[in-house]
Design a protein around this motif. Structure first.
Motif, PDB file in Angstrom:
ATOM      1  N   SER A  74       0.851  -1.180   0.000  1.00  0.00           N
ATOM      2  CA  SER A  74       0.000   0.000   0.000  1.00  0.00           C
ATOM      3  C   SER A  74       0.891   1.236   0.000  1.00  0.00           C
ATOM      4  O   SER A  74       2.074   1.181   0.336  1.00  0.00           O
ATOM      5  CB  SER A  74      -0.921   0.029   1.216  1.00  0.00           C
ATOM      6  OG  SER A  74      -0.203   0.429   2.372  1.00  0.00           O
ATOM      7  N   GLN A  86     -13.180   1.473  -0.374  1.00  0.00           N
ATOM      8  CA  GLN A  86     -12.693   1.764   0.983  1.00  0.00           C
ATOM      9  C   GLN A  86     -13.837   1.742   1.983  1.00  0.00           C
ATOM     10  O   GLN A  86     -13.726   1.167   3.078  1.00  0.00           O
ATOM     11  CB  GLN A  86     -12.096   3.164   1.048  1.00  0.00           C
ATOM     12  CG  GLN A  86     -10.712   3.309   0.591  1.00  0.00           C
ATOM     13  CD  GLN A  86     -10.205   4.682   0.969  1.00  0.00           C
ATOM     14  OE1 GLN A  86      -9.280   4.807   1.743  1.00  0.00           O
ATOM     15  NE2 GLN A  86     -10.793   5.709   0.409  1.00  0.00           N
ATOM     16  N   ARG A 120     -14.462  -0.693   5.065  1.00  0.00           N
ATOM     17  CA  ARG A 120     -14.525  -0.157   6.435  1.00  0.00           C
ATOM     18  C   ARG A 120     -15.754  -0.708   7.148  1.00  0.00           C
ATOM     19  O   ARG A 120     -15.698  -1.089   8.307  1.00  0.00           O
ATOM     20  CB  ARG A 120     -14.602   1.373   6.369  1.00  0.00           C
ATOM     21  CG  ARG A 120     -13.969   2.096   7.537  1.00  0.00           C
ATOM     22  CD  ARG A 120     -14.181   3.596   7.428  1.00  0.00           C
ATOM     23  NE  ARG A 120     -13.663   4.181   6.205  1.00  0.00           N
ATOM     24  CZ  ARG A 120     -12.401   4.528   6.024  1.00  0.00           C
ATOM     25  NH1 ARG A 120     -11.521   4.358   6.970  1.00  0.00           N
ATOM     26  NH2 ARG A 120     -12.016   5.063   4.870  1.00  0.00           N
ATOM     27  N   ALA A 137     -12.995  -5.063   6.819  1.00  0.00           N
ATOM     28  CA  ALA A 137     -11.977  -5.699   5.981  1.00  0.00           C
ATOM     29  C   ALA A 137     -10.867  -4.676   5.733  1.00  0.00           C
ATOM     30  O   ALA A 137     -10.976  -3.523   6.147  1.00  0.00           O
ATOM     31  CB  ALA A 137     -12.598  -6.149   4.666  1.00  0.00           C
ATOM     32  N   SER A 138      -9.795  -5.062   5.063  1.00  0.00           N
ATOM     33  CA  SER A 138      -8.657  -4.175   4.872  1.00  0.00           C
ATOM     34  C   SER A 138      -9.023  -3.007   3.957  1.00  0.00           C
ATOM     35  O   SER A 138      -9.323  -3.188   2.778  1.00  0.00           O
ATOM     36  CB  SER A 138      -7.482  -4.948   4.271  1.00  0.00           C
ATOM     37  OG  SER A 138      -6.456  -4.041   3.908  1.00  0.00           O
ATOM     38  N   VAL A 139      -8.970  -1.804   4.522  1.00  0.00           N
ATOM     39  CA  VAL A 139      -9.330  -0.602   3.774  1.00  0.00           C
ATOM     40  C   VAL A 139      -8.241  -0.277   2.747  1.00  0.00           C
ATOM     41  O   VAL A 139      -8.534   0.137   1.622  1.00  0.00           O
ATOM     42  CB  VAL A 139      -9.548   0.573   4.753  1.00  0.00           C
ATOM     43  CG1 VAL A 139      -9.794   1.871   4.010  1.00  0.00           C
ATOM     44  CG2 VAL A 139     -10.702   0.269   5.689  1.00  0.00           C
ATOM     45  N   GLU A 140      -6.992  -0.489   3.134  1.00  0.00           N
ATOM     46  CA  GLU A 140      -5.884  -0.187   2.205  1.00  0.00           C
ATOM     47  C   GLU A 140      -5.934  -1.098   0.987  1.00  0.00           C
ATOM     48  O   GLU A 140      -5.749  -0.660  -0.148  1.00  0.00           O
ATOM     49  CB  GLU A 140      -4.546  -0.343   2.933  1.00  0.00           C
ATOM     50  CG  GLU A 140      -4.282   0.767   3.942  1.00  0.00           C
ATOM     51  CD  GLU A 140      -2.974   0.557   4.700  1.00  0.00           C
ATOM     52  OE1 GLU A 140      -1.921   0.453   4.044  1.00  0.00           O
ATOM     53  OE2 GLU A 140      -3.015   0.499   5.940  1.00  0.00           O
ATOM     54  N   ASP A 141      -6.175  -2.370   1.212  1.00  0.00           N
ATOM     55  CA  ASP A 141      -6.300  -3.323   0.103  1.00  0.00           C
ATOM     56  C   ASP A 141      -7.434  -2.907  -0.826  1.00  0.00           C
ATOM     57  O   ASP A 141      -7.318  -2.965  -2.057  1.00  0.00           O
ATOM     58  CB  ASP A 141      -6.623  -4.720   0.641  1.00  0.00           C
ATOM     59  CG  ASP A 141      -5.386  -5.564   0.838  1.00  0.00           C
ATOM     60  OD1 ASP A 141      -5.538  -6.780   1.054  1.00  0.00           O
ATOM     61  OD2 ASP A 141      -4.277  -5.002   0.768  1.00  0.00           O
ATOM     62  N   ARG A 162      -3.556 -10.766  -4.034  1.00  0.00           N
ATOM     63  CA  ARG A 162      -5.005 -10.674  -3.821  1.00  0.00           C
ATOM     64  C   ARG A 162      -5.597  -9.506  -4.622  1.00  0.00           C
ATOM     65  O   ARG A 162      -6.779  -9.550  -4.983  1.00  0.00           O
ATOM     66  CB  ARG A 162      -5.319 -10.513  -2.328  1.00  0.00           C
ATOM     67  CG  ARG A 162      -4.622  -9.406  -1.652  1.00  0.00           C
ATOM     68  CD  ARG A 162      -4.816  -9.422  -0.142  1.00  0.00           C
ATOM     69  NE  ARG A 162      -4.007  -8.392   0.461  1.00  0.00           N
ATOM     70  CZ  ARG A 162      -2.743  -8.538   0.795  1.00  0.00           C
ATOM     71  NH1 ARG A 162      -2.150  -9.696   0.604  1.00  0.00           N
ATOM     72  NH2 ARG A 162      -2.059  -7.544   1.310  1.00  0.00           N
ATOM     73  N   GLU A 220     -13.348 -10.001  -1.514  1.00  0.00           N
ATOM     74  CA  GLU A 220     -12.663  -8.816  -2.055  1.00  0.00           C
ATOM     75  C   GLU A 220     -13.114  -8.533  -3.483  1.00  0.00           C
ATOM     76  O   GLU A 220     -13.311  -7.386  -3.874  1.00  0.00           O
ATOM     77  CB  GLU A 220     -11.131  -9.014  -2.051  1.00  0.00           C
ATOM     78  CG  GLU A 220     -10.481  -8.888  -0.682  1.00  0.00           C
ATOM     79  CD  GLU A 220     -10.611 -10.157   0.130  1.00  0.00           C
ATOM     80  OE1 GLU A 220     -11.025 -11.191  -0.443  1.00  0.00           O
ATOM     81  OE2 GLU A 220     -10.289 -10.129   1.334  1.00  0.00           O
TER      82      GLU A 220
END
Lengths: 283, 484
Positions: free
Chosen positions: A83, A134, A138, A142-146, A205, A224
């Motif tokens: 990221s 994002q 949120r 889950a991963s916001v950066e991903d 991913r 995702e």
């Protein structure tokens, strides 16, 4: 009835485009105004890290370049950078400035004659998709950066293939029909984009989510990928100039598949203004 | 009313530890049971965000540190730079899916029906269940058990964004280990995460308004945790008052304390307690009211003031333990159906999954002194056990707390590897009323950590003999020996 000569021409054009798009490497160009803005920021020793990063973050091509170069042997020292935040933390602001300088000076500036609108629309959609992705992440914890990365890169194949087409036309003094180009790009952009993400040593991913961005809500794709698909749909609705009807999304099977409830979806949609501001700031 | 043959005998809202156990207990007695869950899979936040994922990460951290210790330098293990949490948790999905599949199987075997959606009361017997697409289904239950659990408390002064400033539901969404992490809080969850990340090489700073972490524990347990945490490089800032916490918009979280101290970190974790998931239930429609802490009041049978409605688990507050919640769920379901069934009695152990583990059962040393005055505490150091030596254990202890006679066991506390497993011997001893001599004469396997029970029991025996000798030598005026 279609003119036979056109059919022959079309058949020949398809093959050439198909062959062109099947090659392994493509160049990722930059938009000239983004490049010059960043050059100016990088040259200013007093520029705030926030302003620098905001500008990198908002630009799909720059962000991708920065990530790609950050992951090169010269800079990464074996660490996979996944990221922009991680890139800044690991490499430091000074190194990021260097990378942006390298990228902006050495990369090609866009000259996609005849396709400027498509490329700008692709960038706007990608940024809007990143914004919605994002917020969905949120909500889902889950991963916001991903999610941002997947959104930003989901359509990277399009400008790359359009640039490759224009370069090929210039080098070979031929002209493909516009419709043929757009159709062939549409057919190949996802696979090419996914492949490029992998070649640039970005997270697998992200490559997988981009590759699987279309599908049914009930299939066994990753969350995702479904999250990305929902974000793409929301961004298209946001950016349609005349209507902004999000009501169908409250019945969308993707929402059900991702376990998003109506109040949560509304909270995501309420971020639309913020996302439009983000896009507006890049114009 | 349901458009089915008969209404549900029991409707359970929430499929965490309390809810699942309530549903199965009732179904096993022939009741028609409906289990409602807002997540796609059963298990609640315990499985999705909490216990299972965090303990999976912890297990990897413990295994890595233990392997380094026990392999005696044969293998040079170092964490890869840029280690991803996902790679550390590659087993996570398997563990979660396995747990969910097992739970699902138990529910299916018991014949529990289930429904996915968010529930709210419309009367003491009726719930409106809303799906993701907003569709409404009304269900009727002769009895209803509220087992909706809890979620992280996000204090208004800390802007949790689940990206840079996270809570315990989002902290494991990180895809890479940050170089530095600030943890706000000093309780169980804060300490568990702080020690896990510190042992993985993250530069962790805990910040809390209290002077020590885990301040509700006996001081030796809290001090033992702090020593080990600091040995991994962790820092604890106590008596701290927050002035501001913010993400700088670029690459760090900046925490400013009222004394002017500034701490910068890649990420931050807020672990300052949990709140019950009761606010969306519309309990007032059922004739209930929440307490000012948002909990549901119940009697000793977990029954609310509305006879058809029961509540268990985190929704009723302390002890907010999965183990206690399971027992509460079973009891409440049985009682609701008119069965005396399981009676909640016996000691409930407490397990804290820090590195090292902490566990206790019965009275704490502090409470034992308050209630019994003079006490005797027998101690065994885990590093002195043969098994501890084999496992390269260098810290940790097991203590037995007894009354003044040194015979009656009042409590057990353990700091060290496998504490949460070992404590059950103490639990059984307390429940069975074993005296210390029983433990002192028990033949444990060799070499095992359980032998620490015998060592600690023998320490009690020695101390009570010394106390008796001193008492025999004491002045007739009756000077008594102080508790050791």
């Amino acid at each position: 009835m279609t003119d036979p000569q056109t059919l022959v021409d079309n058949a020949g054009t398809n093959e050439q485009l198909e062959s062109l798009f099947a090659r392994d490497s493509f160049e990722l160009p930059l938009l000239s105004d983004a490049a010059s803005k960043l050059l100016s920021l990088c040259s200013d020793a007093d520029c705030s890290p926030k302003e620098l990063l905001d500008n990198i973050r908002r630009d799909q091509a720059i962000a991708t370049h920065v990530l790609r170069v950050s992951n090169s042997a010269m800079y990464s020292a074996g660490v996979q950078i996944v990221s922009l935040q991680q890139a800044v933390v690991r490499l430091g602001l000074q190194r990021i400035r260097e990378i942006v300088l390298v990228v902006t000076c050495q990369s090609r500036i866009f000259s996609v004659s005849g396709y400027e609108a498509e490329v700008r629309d692709s960038f706007k959609n990608s940024l809007a998709t990143a914004g919605f992705a994002q917020e969905i992440a949120r909500t889902r914890r889950a991963s916001v950066e991903d999610a941002f990365l997947c959104g930003l890169l989901h359509d990277i194949g399009r400008p790359v293939l359009l640039q490759a087409t224009v370069d090929f036309e210039a080098a070979n003094r031929i002209t493909f029909t516009r419709d043929e180009v757009l159709q062939t790009v549409e057919t190949h952009r996802i696979a090419v984009g996914s492949r490029l993400i992998e070649e640039w040593n970005l997270p697998g991913r992200a490559s997988d989510a981009v590759l699987q961005q279309n599908g049914s809500a009930t299939d066994d794709r990753s969350d995702e990928a479904k999250q990305l698909q929902l974000a793409i749909g929301l961004s298209k609705t946001l950016l349609v100039p005349t209507t902004e009807d999000f009501q169908p999304f409250f019945q969308d099977p993707l929402v059900e598949s991702l376990n998003i409830y109506p109040d949560q979806l509304q909270a995501i949609l309420d971020q639309g203004e913020k996302i439009l501001d983000l896009i507006g700031s890049t114009q | 009313m349901n458009d089915t043959e008969r209404p549900f005998d029991l409707v359970v809202v929430g499929s965490g530890p309390a809810g699942v156990n309530a549903a199965i207990a009732a179904a096993n007695r022939g009741a028609r049971v409906l289990l409602i869950e807002r997540e796609k899979q059963v298990g609640g936040s315990c499985v999705q965000y909490g216990t299972i994922p965090s303990k999976t990460l912890r297990e990897t951290a413990v295994t890595l540190t233990a392997f380094k210790r026990r392999s005696g330098g044969v293998y040079d293990i170092s964490e890869r730079e840029g280690l991803e949490i996902r790679s550390l948790m590659t087993r996570l999905h398997q563990v979660v899916e396995a747990h969910q599949a097992t739970t699902r199987r138990y529910l299916d075997c018991a014949g529990v029906e289930s429904m996915h959606g968010v529930a709210r009361f419309i009367s003491p017997h009726e719930l409106d269940i809303r799906s993701n697409l907003g569709e409404s289904t009304i269900v009727y239950g002769e009895k209803i058990v509220i087992a909706t659990g809890s979620r992280p408390r996000n204090p208004p002064e800390i802007p949790v964004d689940h990206e840079n400033i996270m809570d315990s539901d989002s902290v494991l969404s990180m895809t890479y280990l940050p170089r530095s992490l600030v943890v706000f809080g000093g309780g169980v969850i804060a300490s568990e995460y702080a020690s896990t990340f510190a042992s993985l090489g993250v530069d962790v700073t805990m910040i809390d308004r209290y002077p020590t972490p885990l301040g509700f524990l006996d001081s030796d347990l809290a001090a033992g945790f702090l020593d080990q945490y600091e040995s991994y490089g962790g820092k604890f800032v106590g008596n701290a008052k927050l002035q501001a916490v913010e993400w700088d918009g670029a690459f760090q979280v900046v925490t400013t304390l009222e004394d002017g101290t500034t701490i910068e970190s890649d990420k931050a974790l807020v672990a300052q307690g949990r709140v019950a998931n009761t606010d969306s239930l519309a309990v007032d429609a059922a004739g209930l009211a929440l307490t000012d802490r948002g909990l549901i009041g119940v009697d000793q049978h977990f029954r609310t003031k509305i006879p058809s409605i029961f509540a268990v688990g985190d929704a009723i507050g302390s002890p907010a333990l999965a183990s206690a919640s399971m027992q509460q769920g079973r009891y409440a379901a049985n009682f609701a159906l008119g069965n005396s069934g399981d009676v909640v009695e016996g000691a409930t152990p407490m397990g804290i999954y820090t590195i090292p583990e902490i566990a206790y059962v019965g009275l704490s040393e502090a409470d034992a002194r308050k209630q019994h005055g003079n006490i005797i505490v027998g101690q065994a150091n885990l590093a002195d056990c043969a098994r501890g030596q084999i496992m390269a254990v260098s810290t940790g202890f097991l203590k037995l707390i007894t009354d003044e006679t040194g015979r009656r066991l009042l409590g057990v506390k353990i700091l060290g590897d496998s504490a949460t497993e070992l404590i059950h011997i103490g639990q059984m001893a307390l429940d069975a009323g074993f005296d210390i001599d029983r433990l002192a004469h028990t033949n444990f396997n060799f070499p095992t950590m359980a032998q620490a029970y015998r060592s600690a029991a023998l320490d009690v025996v020695l101390k009570r003999r010394c106390a008796a000798d001193r008492s025999a030598l004491s002045e007739p005026s009756g000077l008594t020996t102080a508790a050791i």
